[in-house]
Design an enzyme around this catalytic site. Sequence first.
Site, PDB file in Angstrom:
ATOM      1  N   CYS A  47      41.355  37.729  40.853  1.00 33.79           N
ATOM      2  CA  CYS A  47      42.031  37.342  42.093  1.00 33.79           C
ATOM      3  C   CYS A  47      41.013  37.066  43.197  1.00 33.79           C
ATOM      4  O   CYS A  47      41.162  36.110  43.967  1.00 33.79           O
ATOM      5  CB  CYS A  47      43.014  38.423  42.538  1.00 33.79           C
ATOM      6  SG  CYS A  47      44.378  38.635  41.382  1.00 33.79           S
ATOM      7  N   THR A  48      39.986  37.880  43.264  1.00 39.93           N
ATOM      8  CA  THR A  48      38.940  37.669  44.266  1.00 39.93           C
ATOM      9  C   THR A  48      38.230  36.348  43.998  1.00 39.93           C
ATOM     10  O   THR A  48      38.015  35.553  44.926  1.00 39.93           O
ATOM     11  CB  THR A  48      37.950  38.842  44.261  1.00 39.93           C
ATOM     12  OG1 THR A  48      38.668  40.046  44.568  1.00 39.93           O
ATOM     13  CG2 THR A  48      36.841  38.634  45.277  1.00 39.93           C
TER      14      THR A  48
END
Length: 158
Positions: A47-48
């Site tokens: 996600c990052t």
Amino acid sequence: MLTVGDDAPDFAAPLVGAETEPFRLSNRRGTGPVVLAFFPAAFSTTCTEELCTFRDELSAFSDLNARVFGISTDLPHALSRFRAEHDLGFDLVSDNDGAIIDAYDVVDEWEHINLTTVAQRAVFVIDADGTVRYAWRADNPGEEPDYDAVAEAVESLA
């Protein structure tokens, strides 16, 4: 299942930007394309990487009057910290009750840690009239979108 050509479901939720404030998707109609980037969990590795890629590519979207919104089931406080820590130049939406991921049919379950309602990684590009023009859903949580395809979808609306 929501697909290209469908009307994008409207929603109201907390918008996490410089401040946290109410947000309604339909208020964006008529102002340019919208990119909704659904992600499972703030601070997780993939996600990052995904949201930082959107951050790094954001200037191309801004030039086309498009707005990116990241959406997860994380609470506003966590999203605020995540946004600040990674210097994200776009706002995040807190779908803390799961209504948005349900409306967009991107509900995932992480049985291995007993999470029954997280966002499936997905991207939708919505035109100024509120119609879905691009739709992608990950087959597994570690899969990232085809960023070039997202950019092409946005560019086609310019």
